[in-house]
Each structure stands twice: as C-alpha cells, then as structure tokens.
Scaffold this active site. Sequence first.
Site: not given
Ligand SMILES: Cc1cc2nc3c(=O)[nH]c(=O)nc-3n(C[C@H](O)[C@H](O)[C@H](O)COP(=O)(O)O)c2cc1C
Length: 350
Positions: A107, A130, A156, A222, A246
């Site tokens: 990220s 981002y 994203t 994404k 997400h």
């Molecule tokens: C703590 C946390 C931080 C996240 N930060 C980002 C991020 O910075 N950018 C992004 O595209 N998705 C982010 N996500 C989303 C994840 O990339 C992903 O889409 C999502 O967690 C998938 O679902 P799952 O947790 O059930 O595997 C984040 C998810 C979590 C849990």
Amino acid sequence: VAAPINLRDYEALARERLPKFLWDFIEGGAEDELTIAENLAAFRRIHLRPRVLVDVSRRDLSTTVLGQPISMPVMVGPASMQRAAHAEGELATARAAGAAGTLAVFSAGSFYSIRQIAAAASGPLWFQLYPLINREATARMVANAEAAGCKAIVLTVTAFYGARRERHIREPLVTTPEMQIGNLAEVGYPDVYDGVADPMVPLTWADMEWVRSLSRLPLVLKGVLTPEDADTAIDHGVEAIIVSNHGGRQIDGVLPAIEALPEIAERVAGRIEVLMDGGVRRGTDVLKALALGARAVLLGRPILWGLGVAGEAGVARVLGLLRGEIDNAMAQLGVPDVKGIGRSLVRLAR
Ligand SMILES: Cc1cc2nc3c(=O)[nH]c(=O)nc-3n(C[C@H](O)[C@H](O)[C@H](O)COP(=O)(O)O)c2cc1C
C-alpha cells in the site's frame, strides 16, 4: 490455540496478542459489518463438484498474473499499518511472500517505503497507489515504485472517502511518531498517520489518462464490483481488475466479492485478467474463486494475523497452511492443475 493449524487459529491468536485498538482496526469494517460477514458466508453457499478417478498424483498449483509466474494462485494483498502489527511490518511480509514464491502488493499507506520494502523483498512486488492532491508528488511516488522494481501499479478505487468504521470511532487508533508513512515522507509529506489518507484526492474516470501517464507499468484497478465498471475499466485500458469490496471496510451492504465475481468474469470474457479478494480463508475458497473466473486471489486480514502473531514466520505459516489446503483440496476434487479449473468445479446454491 497452542499450535495453529489453519488461518482461523491465527485469527484467534492475533486477537489475544494485539492491542484492542489495533485488533479493531484490522478486523473491523463499515457500520454493521454485514458485508464482512457476507464475504465469508457467500463462500459457504458455493458447492464444489468433485471428479473421481482422475490422476492427481502430481498437482500443479502454479500460475501467472500479468505474465509473472507465482507458485500458487494466492497473493498478498495491500494493507496499511503493517508496522503496527509487528516491528518488521511490511519487510517481514515481503520476505515471507518471496519465500512462498508469490507476489505481494504494498500500500501507498505502508510505514516502510516501497524502496525499503523492495530492498528486503525476494519476490515480485506491485505498488498500490492512493493518489495525492499534489499530482507532482503522486508522480514521484509512482516513479519511486517503478525504480524499486515494482511490476504493476494497483489503483484502489474504493477508499477515496473515509469510511464509517464504528469500532474505530469508539476506539480510535493510537498513533505514535514511528507511524510515519514512508512513501509519503519520501515525497515530502512527513505526516503522521491519522487513520485516513489525509492528502488523498478522489479520482474519476476522467483522471484515468493521468494515472496511466504516471508509469508504463501495467495498471490494475482494485475495487470493481459490477460488470458495468469492468467494461469501463477495459475501455480505459487497464490490464487487470481486482473484484473487491475492500474487505467490507468502506461501505456496508454491498455485494460479497465472491458473488460479484462470476458475472464480472463472464462480461470480461478473458479480455483482461480478473483477480478477487475478500473472505478467502480456506484452500477450498481459493478453488471456488478460480472456478468462478478469478486467476488468483489476494489475502487481506490473514496476512496481518500471521504478522501480528509471529512476524515473518507467521506470514510464512499462513501462506504455507493455505498452500497445503489447496493442494489437498485438488487431490480430493480431482484437479491436477489450477490452470485447468473451470466453472464446472462449482455449483452455485439454488
Ligand atoms: C488493516 C487493513 C488495511 C488495509 N489497507 C488497505 C490499503 O491500504 N489499500 C488497499 O487497497 N486495501 C487495503 N485493505 C483491503 C485489503 O487489501 C483487502 O481488499 C481486504 O482486506 C480483503 O478482504 P479480507 O481481509 O477478507 O481478506 C486493508 C485491509 C485491512 C484489513
């Protein structure tokens, strides 16, 4: 849980070990968290159709994403705040992903910068962008990712606006001076993380040409949940999409990702690569996603659970456990090669 044997065990251990504000940040989502629950429940509604007496004495889990060979159809998804879960944060995750022979997405909101992560990594990396209000700084951030050797840019599109995460409102993130976003610091934003990507700017389709102009790397979108947007993404020349809500963190009540996948994959019809994330916790989940048109899946929270419990070794174990489950499921289901998986492997609930 003494010795974790599945991803759920890592979840339980992480819950015990992480401070409550961090646990809530990782686990939580928007409003009533219906979509988080549905991301998981929707996998249970899909049934596998095993084929018998197939020679599965040798099983091939390897595939490619945008031409990049990976040892299994599971990638590490982008997640901010990794250094809060473990001191080595993204560096540990990058090492574990490389050792597992797979690709990791990092990220823009990582604490370690993409340059630092790439120096520690042994496997392929994608950079998740981002965009900042400052376009010139955004361009430098992407240039840094390209110079670090990233193989694609992931834009994203689900998080341009802060979400209503109620756990987070009740139990705000505790920030410390080390919680600096390395990628921002390197382009002149020394801001301390404040829970939302502060200098971020919401884009529209009209900005896609500008995003494209930042790099010659393949562009991955994404956060697509509809065939309409998949079509528009293709019109704008993206090389791949990630079907994702997400992890239920942005808006509650949207489609579970695995349910959005089949109609998107049908519409895309092989024109670009389709990936998915959200709720993948078992090897059988991975195979269901492949059957419904995903080339590979990404993991969000399970990586953070492994990281929080045991750093690099924890992430390695999470990836290893999932690999073992996929391999066993392939044997049980008569699937010798993940690349041959098609729709006939599943039946959707009627
Ligand atoms: C703590 C946390 C931080 C996240 N930060 C980002 C991020 O910075 N950018 C992004 O595209 N998705 C982010 N996500 C989303 C994840 O990339 C992903 O889409 C999502 O967690 C998938 O679902 P799952 O947790 O059930 O595997 C984040 C998810 C979590 C849990």
